[in-house]
Motif scaffolding. Structure first.
Motif, PDB file in Angstrom:
ATOM      1  N   ALA A  63     -27.647  81.501  20.015  1.00 14.22           N
ATOM      2  CA  ALA A  63     -27.917  80.676  18.832  1.00 14.22           C
ATOM      3  C   ALA A  63     -28.123  81.551  17.593  1.00 14.22           C
ATOM      4  N   GLU A  64     -28.822  82.679  17.768  1.00 16.22           N
ATOM      5  CA  GLU A  64     -28.983  83.605  16.638  1.00 16.22           C
ATOM      6  C   GLU A  64     -27.629  84.092  16.142  1.00 16.22           C
ATOM      7  N   THR A  65     -26.731  84.386  17.073  1.00 15.87           N
ATOM      8  CA  THR A  65     -25.391  84.839  16.687  1.00 15.87           C
ATOM      9  C   THR A  65     -24.677  83.765  15.887  1.00 15.87           C
ATOM     10  N   ALA A  66     -24.786  82.510  16.318  1.00 17.05           N
ATOM     11  CA  ALA A  66     -24.162  81.407  15.571  1.00 17.05           C
ATOM     12  C   ALA A  66     -24.753  81.300  14.169  1.00 17.05           C
ATOM     13  N   LEU A  67     -26.057  81.455  14.048  1.00 18.41           N
ATOM     14  CA  LEU A  67     -26.685  81.415  12.726  1.00 18.41           C
ATOM     15  C   LEU A  67     -26.170  82.546  11.845  1.00 18.41           C
ATOM     16  N   ARG A  68     -26.078  83.745  12.398  1.00 18.20           N
ATOM     17  CA  ARG A  68     -25.585  84.893  11.620  1.00 18.20           C
ATOM     18  C   ARG A  68     -24.149  84.687  11.158  1.00 18.20           C
ATOM     19  N   MET A  69     -23.362  83.989  11.976  1.00 16.61           N
ATOM     20  CA  MET A  69     -21.960  83.752  11.628  1.00 16.61           C
ATOM     21  C   MET A  69     -21.821  82.831  10.416  1.00 16.61           C
ATOM     22  N   GLU A  70     -22.791  81.964  10.190  1.00 15.65           N
ATOM     23  CA  GLU A  70     -22.665  80.913   9.187  1.00 15.65           C
ATOM     24  C   GLU A  70     -23.575  81.064   7.974  1.00 15.65           C
ATOM     25  N   PHE A  71     -24.743  81.697   8.163  1.00 21.36           N
ATOM     26  CA  PHE A  71     -25.777  81.647   7.135  1.00 21.36           C
ATOM     27  C   PHE A  71     -26.348  83.026   6.835  1.00 21.36           C
ATOM     28  N   GLY A  72     -26.729  83.225   5.578  1.00 20.35           N
ATOM     29  CA  GLY A  72     -27.440  84.430   5.184  1.00 20.35           C
ATOM     30  C   GLY A  72     -28.905  84.330   5.577  1.00 20.35           C
ATOM     31  N   ASP A  73     -29.617  85.446   5.478  1.00 24.66           N
ATOM     32  CA  ASP A  73     -31.024  85.501   5.876  1.00 24.66           C
ATOM     33  C   ASP A  73     -31.887  84.479   5.132  1.00 24.66           C
ATOM     34  N   GLU A  74     -31.686  84.344   3.825  1.00 25.11           N
ATOM     35  CA  GLU A  74     -32.489  83.386   3.051  1.00 25.11           C
ATOM     36  C   GLU A  74     -32.205  81.955   3.483  1.00 25.11           C
ATOM     37  N   GLU A  75     -30.940  81.649   3.749  1.00 23.75           N
ATOM     38  CA  GLU A  75     -30.585  80.305   4.213  1.00 23.75           C
ATOM     39  C   GLU A  75     -31.245  80.001   5.558  1.00 23.75           C
ATOM     40  N   VAL A  76     -31.243  80.990   6.455  1.00 29.22           N
ATOM     41  CA  VAL A  76     -31.847  80.795   7.768  1.00 29.22           C
ATOM     42  C   VAL A  76     -33.340  80.514   7.625  1.00 29.22           C
ATOM     43  N   GLU A  77     -34.013  81.240   6.761  1.00 23.38           N
ATOM     44  CA  GLU A  77     -35.442  81.003   6.553  1.00 23.38           C
ATOM     45  C   GLU A  77     -35.690  79.608   5.985  1.00 23.38           C
ATOM     46  N   THR A  78     -34.840  79.173   5.066  1.00 27.83           N
ATOM     47  CA  THR A  78     -34.969  77.824   4.512  1.00 27.83           C
ATOM     48  C   THR A  78     -34.746  76.775   5.597  1.00 27.83           C
ATOM     49  N   LEU A  79     -33.716  76.963   6.401  1.00 27.96           N
ATOM     50  CA  LEU A  79     -33.430  76.034   7.492  1.00 27.96           C
ATOM     51  C   LEU A  79     -34.565  76.009   8.510  1.00 27.96           C
ATOM     52  N   ARG A  80     -35.108  77.172   8.851  1.00 30.03           N
ATOM     53  CA  ARG A  80     -36.229  77.261   9.788  1.00 30.03           C
ATOM     54  C   ARG A  80     -37.412  76.451   9.259  1.00 30.03           C
ATOM     55  N   GLY A  81     -37.690  76.601   7.975  1.00 25.95           N
ATOM     56  CA  GLY A  81     -38.771  75.848   7.366  1.00 25.95           C
ATOM     57  C   GLY A  81     -38.530  74.345   7.428  1.00 25.95           C
ATOM     58  N   CYS A  82     -37.302  73.923   7.204  1.00 23.02           N
ATOM     59  CA  CYS A  82     -36.959  72.497   7.276  1.00 23.02           C
ATOM     60  C   CYS A  82     -37.147  71.951   8.694  1.00 23.02           C
ATOM     61  N   VAL A  83     -36.724  72.715   9.677  1.00 25.64           N
ATOM     62  CA  VAL A  83     -36.879  72.277  11.070  1.00 25.64           C
ATOM     63  C   VAL A  83     -38.356  72.224  11.442  1.00 25.64           C
ATOM     64  N   GLU A  84     -39.117  73.229  11.018  1.00 28.93           N
ATOM     65  CA  GLU A  84     -40.553  73.227  11.306  1.00 28.93           C
ATOM     66  C   GLU A  84     -41.239  72.014  10.660  1.00 28.93           C
ATOM     67  N   ARG A  85     -40.894  71.744   9.421  1.00 28.74           N
ATOM     68  CA  ARG A  85     -41.467  70.593   8.713  1.00 28.74           C
ATOM     69  C   ARG A  85     -41.112  69.281   9.428  1.00 28.74           C
ATOM     70  N   LYS A  86     -39.845  69.125   9.802  1.00 27.26           N
ATOM     71  CA  LYS A  86     -39.387  67.932  10.507  1.00 27.26           C
ATOM     72  C   LYS A  86     -40.162  67.765  11.822  1.00 27.26           C
ATOM     73  N   ASN A  87     -40.294  68.839  12.580  1.00 31.06           N
ATOM     74  CA  ASN A  87     -40.996  68.771  13.865  1.00 31.06           C
ATOM     75  C   ASN A  87     -42.495  68.525  13.690  1.00 31.06           C
ATOM     76  N   ARG A  88     -43.065  69.076  12.625  1.00 25.87           N
ATOM     77  CA  ARG A  88     -44.489  68.834  12.330  1.00 25.87           C
ATOM     78  C   ARG A  88     -44.696  67.347  12.023  1.00 25.87           C
ATOM     79  N   GLU A  89     -43.794  66.766  11.221  1.00 22.96           N
ATOM     80  CA  GLU A  89     -43.886  65.349  10.886  1.00 22.96           C
ATOM     81  C   GLU A  89     -43.752  64.476  12.124  1.00 22.96           C
ATOM     82  N   ARG A  90     -43.019  64.936  13.117  1.00 25.58           N
ATOM     83  CA  ARG A  90     -42.857  64.189  14.373  1.00 25.58           C
ATOM     84  C   ARG A  90     -44.017  64.403  15.336  1.00 25.58           C
TER      85      ARG A  90
END
Length: 95
Positions: A63-90
């Motif tokens: 999965a990390e390899t797939a992320l590296r193929m598509e997204f830069g480091d800043e994008e990954v951190e933003t996406l991680r934050g979005c997933v964490e927020r979504k899961n926290r809300e759930r």
């Protein structure tokens, strides 16, 4: 580069793999998790437990390899934050 998000070094072949091939790799690794989980359920022992853990980590690595193929480091951190927020809300984090 080993950034703050990633647990594993980047794969040397990233530029030559397609998105579809990498998704297939994630699925193959997930299927190996299923196989090890079945073996572990049939007969619990330390060796099988280690193999199960290693297969789980292979999924993360793929999965990390797939992320590296598509997204830069800043994008990954933003996406991680979005997933964490979504899961926290759930309520997944028991907070």
């Amino acid at each position: 580069m080993m950034g703050g998000f990633y647990r594993f070094p980047a794969m040397a072949g990233i530029p030559t793999w397609t998105r579809e091939e990498q998704v297939d790799k994630i699925l193959a690794e997930a299927n190996e998790v299923l196989a090890e989980q079945f073996r572990l359920d049939c007969k619990e022992d330390a060796g099988r437990r280690v193999a199960y853990g290693m297969e789980l980590l292979d999924v993360i690595h793929a999965a990390e390899t797939a992320l590296r193929m598509e997204f830069g480091d800043e994008e990954v951190e933003t996406l991680r934050g979005c997933v964490e927020r979504k899961n926290r809300e759930r309520g997944y984090y028991g907070e």
